[in-house]
Design a protein around this motif. Structure first.
Motif, PDB file in Angstrom:
ATOM      1  N   LYS A  11       0.077 -25.004  32.165  1.00  0.00           N
ATOM      2  CA  LYS A  11       0.475 -26.411  32.252  1.00  0.00           C
ATOM      3  C   LYS A  11      -0.395 -27.266  31.337  1.00  0.00           C
ATOM      4  N   GLU A  12      -1.686 -26.925  31.245  1.00  0.00           N
ATOM      5  CA  GLU A  12      -2.614 -27.685  30.417  1.00  0.00           C
ATOM      6  C   GLU A  12      -2.253 -27.561  28.933  1.00  0.00           C
ATOM      7  N   LYS A  13      -1.888 -26.367  28.504  1.00  0.00           N
ATOM      8  CA  LYS A  13      -1.502 -26.170  27.101  1.00  0.00           C
ATOM      9  C   LYS A  13      -0.234 -26.955  26.778  1.00  0.00           C
ATOM     10  N   VAL A  14       0.719 -26.918  27.695  1.00  0.00           N
ATOM     11  CA  VAL A  14       1.977 -27.640  27.477  1.00  0.00           C
ATOM     12  C   VAL A  14       1.707 -29.132  27.348  1.00  0.00           C
ATOM     13  N   GLU A  15       0.868 -29.646  28.230  1.00  0.00           N
ATOM     14  CA  GLU A  15       0.558 -31.080  28.193  1.00  0.00           C
ATOM     15  C   GLU A  15      -0.156 -31.444  26.895  1.00  0.00           C
ATOM     16  N   ALA A  16      -1.047 -30.579  26.410  1.00  0.00           N
ATOM     17  CA  ALA A  16      -1.769 -30.852  25.171  1.00  0.00           C
ATOM     18  C   ALA A  16      -0.824 -30.838  23.975  1.00  0.00           C
ATOM     19  N   ILE A  17       0.090 -29.896  23.972  1.00  0.00           N
ATOM     20  CA  ILE A  17       1.062 -29.793  22.875  1.00  0.00           C
ATOM     21  C   ILE A  17       1.983 -31.012  22.860  1.00  0.00           C
ATOM     22  N   ARG A  18       2.520 -31.361  24.013  1.00  0.00           N
ATOM     23  CA  ARG A  18       3.477 -32.469  24.083  1.00  0.00           C
ATOM     24  C   ARG A  18       2.797 -33.834  23.881  1.00  0.00           C
ATOM     25  N   ALA A  19       1.514 -33.923  24.167  1.00  0.00           N
ATOM     26  CA  ALA A  19       0.794 -35.180  23.983  1.00  0.00           C
ATOM     27  C   ALA A  19       0.735 -35.588  22.518  1.00  0.00           C
ATOM     28  N   HIS A  20       1.000 -34.628  21.644  1.00  0.00           N
ATOM     29  CA  HIS A  20       0.961 -34.908  20.207  1.00  0.00           C
ATOM     30  C   HIS A  20       2.356 -34.810  19.593  1.00  0.00           C
ATOM     31  N   ASP A  21       3.359 -34.981  20.439  1.00  0.00           N
ATOM     32  CA  ASP A  21       4.758 -35.022  19.993  1.00  0.00           C
ATOM     33  C   ASP A  21       5.212 -33.741  19.281  1.00  0.00           C
ATOM     34  N   VAL A  22       4.604 -32.641  19.658  1.00  0.00           N
ATOM     35  CA  VAL A  22       5.068 -31.341  19.162  1.00  0.00           C
ATOM     36  C   VAL A  22       6.043 -30.789  20.205  1.00  0.00           C
ATOM     37  N   PHE A  23       7.245 -30.474  19.762  1.00  0.00           N
ATOM     38  CA  PHE A  23       8.250 -29.932  20.677  1.00  0.00           C
ATOM     39  C   PHE A  23       8.000 -28.437  20.892  1.00  0.00           C
ATOM     40  N   LEU A  24       8.512 -27.948  22.015  1.00  0.00           N
ATOM     41  CA  LEU A  24       8.198 -26.580  22.412  1.00  0.00           C
ATOM     42  C   LEU A  24       9.448 -25.853  22.903  1.00  0.00           C
ATOM     43  N   PHE A  25       9.673 -24.644  22.363  1.00  0.00           N
ATOM     44  CA  PHE A  25      10.726 -23.758  22.866  1.00  0.00           C
ATOM     45  C   PHE A  25      10.066 -22.487  23.397  1.00  0.00           C
ATOM     46  N   VAL A  26      10.500 -22.061  24.600  1.00  0.00           N
ATOM     47  CA  VAL A  26       9.953 -20.838  25.199  1.00  0.00           C
ATOM     48  C   VAL A  26      11.103 -19.936  25.651  1.00  0.00           C
ATOM     49  N   ALA A  27      10.767 -18.696  25.909  1.00  0.00           N
ATOM     50  CA  ALA A  27      11.784 -17.743  26.354  1.00  0.00           C
ATOM     51  C   ALA A  27      12.456 -18.243  27.629  1.00  0.00           C
TER      52      ALA A  27
END
Length: 340
Positions: free
Chosen positions: A291-307
């Protein structure tokens, strides 16, 4: 108290006969004989048990003269054949050589079944990844078990493990397995050496798509041609490389693709401070996401796709804006990332 291992002893006779069997098999493979050539050589050995060496040499010089490498390997075998001692061993190695491709094809059947399964799966799903990950191992394990079962059947004179047409061939092979076993020939072990080498070559030449190839496949399927996709470093932060860079509706997209993120996602976050891309995306299986990694990634407007499987398993992924399952990697989703 120290334990002593009993000294293992392999006699010279046992070593030499198994070495020669391996040599025969190795050079038969190097010769790359056709099916007809293999049967012809086997016929020569069968019909001329006392002088097959001369007959085989005559055949090699007259019939394989236009294939210098092939002829050379056959003549090399003949040079190492002792008429009285090796005629039976050579005929045996030839039969094993002819059986090898049959077992190799059978060993790959599990992979063929998996291929039909892959066609129904999302290429970026965890299930798809697992099937492709296990592919080389499943072929090796299937092959090893097939060889074991085949030689067990041969030693027990069971001839019904191949087609009816091959029954006579298998009967002869079974008789030779048991005859040569009394002469210390470990046919199962030596054949497995050769079979493993052939499997390794086959697996290498038949390797599947890697993770980036599969993403290219998905992007192509949604209308982004691979001709329009490049791999490039960020113009401002050269330490960041985009595995996929393309333009869609006059907007620039950069994608970083890694099965597992580990600490690499931090580099993409750093680039997000300085980069001039319109959209930055991380694609990952998500097996090491927190959850912490996801929040850090999204805090910088980087979108994320996962399986899909990982996304469907965790509420914190489903509840996070800008995080998507791989099944939603579509052109519509990409366009919607642009803020009007």
């Amino acid at each position: 108290m120290k334990m002593k291992m009993k000294k293992l002893l392999i006699t010279d006779d046992k070593f030499n006969i198994n070495l020669k069997l391996y040599f025969f098999l190795k050079y038969l493979i190097k010769a790359q004989l056709t099916g007809n050539q293999s049967f012809k050589i086997l016929e020569i050995c069968t019909l001329n048990p006392t002088n097959f060496r001369d007959k085989l040499q005559q055949y090699a010089l007259e019939e394989i003269k236009d294939k210098s490498k092939k002829q050379g390997f056959i003549l090399e075998i003949i040079d190492k054949v002792n008429e009285e001692v090796d005629s039976e061993l050579f005929a045996f190695s030839l039969r094993l050589f002819m059986m090898k491709d049959l077992l190799l094809a059978e060993a790959k059947t599990k992979h063929m079944i998996n291929i039909s399964t892959l066609g129904t799966l999302d290429p970026l799903s965890l299930e798809y990844d697992n099937l492709t990950l296990y592919k080389p191992y499943s072929t090796r394990v299937q092959g090893a078990l097939l060889v074991l079962e085949s030689f067990n059947a041969l030693e027990q004179n069971a001839v019904n493990f191949m087609s009816k047409d091959a029954e006579d061939f298998i009967k002869d092979l079974s008789a030779l397995v048991n005859t040569l076993k009394t002469k210390n020939v470990e046919s199962n072990q030596i054949f497995m050496l050769i079979f493993n080498e052939s499997m390794n070559q086959s697996i290498t030449s038949d390797s599947g798509l890697n993770y980036e190839d599969r993403i290219t496949q998905v992007l192509s399927s949604i209308g982004i041609s691979d001709k329009d996709i490049t791999k490039k470093h960020d113009t401002i932060d050269s330490s960041t490389e985009y595995d996929f860079f393309f333009t869609l509706n006059s907007k620039t997209y950069g994608i970083s693709a890694k099965k597992t993120l580990r600490e690499r996602y931090k580099q993409f976050i750093k680039t997000a401070y300085m980069g001039k891309l319109d959209v930055m995306i991380e694609i990952t299986l998500g097996t090491d996401l927190t959850k912490e990694k996801v929040e850090a990634i999204r805090a910088h407007d980087v979108f994320l796709f996962v399986a899909n499987e990982i996304y469907d398993k965790h509420n914190y992924l489903q509840n996070a804006l800008g995080v998507y399952p791989s099944r939603e990697l579509t052109k519509e989703t990409l366009v919607a990332m642009i803020v009007p």
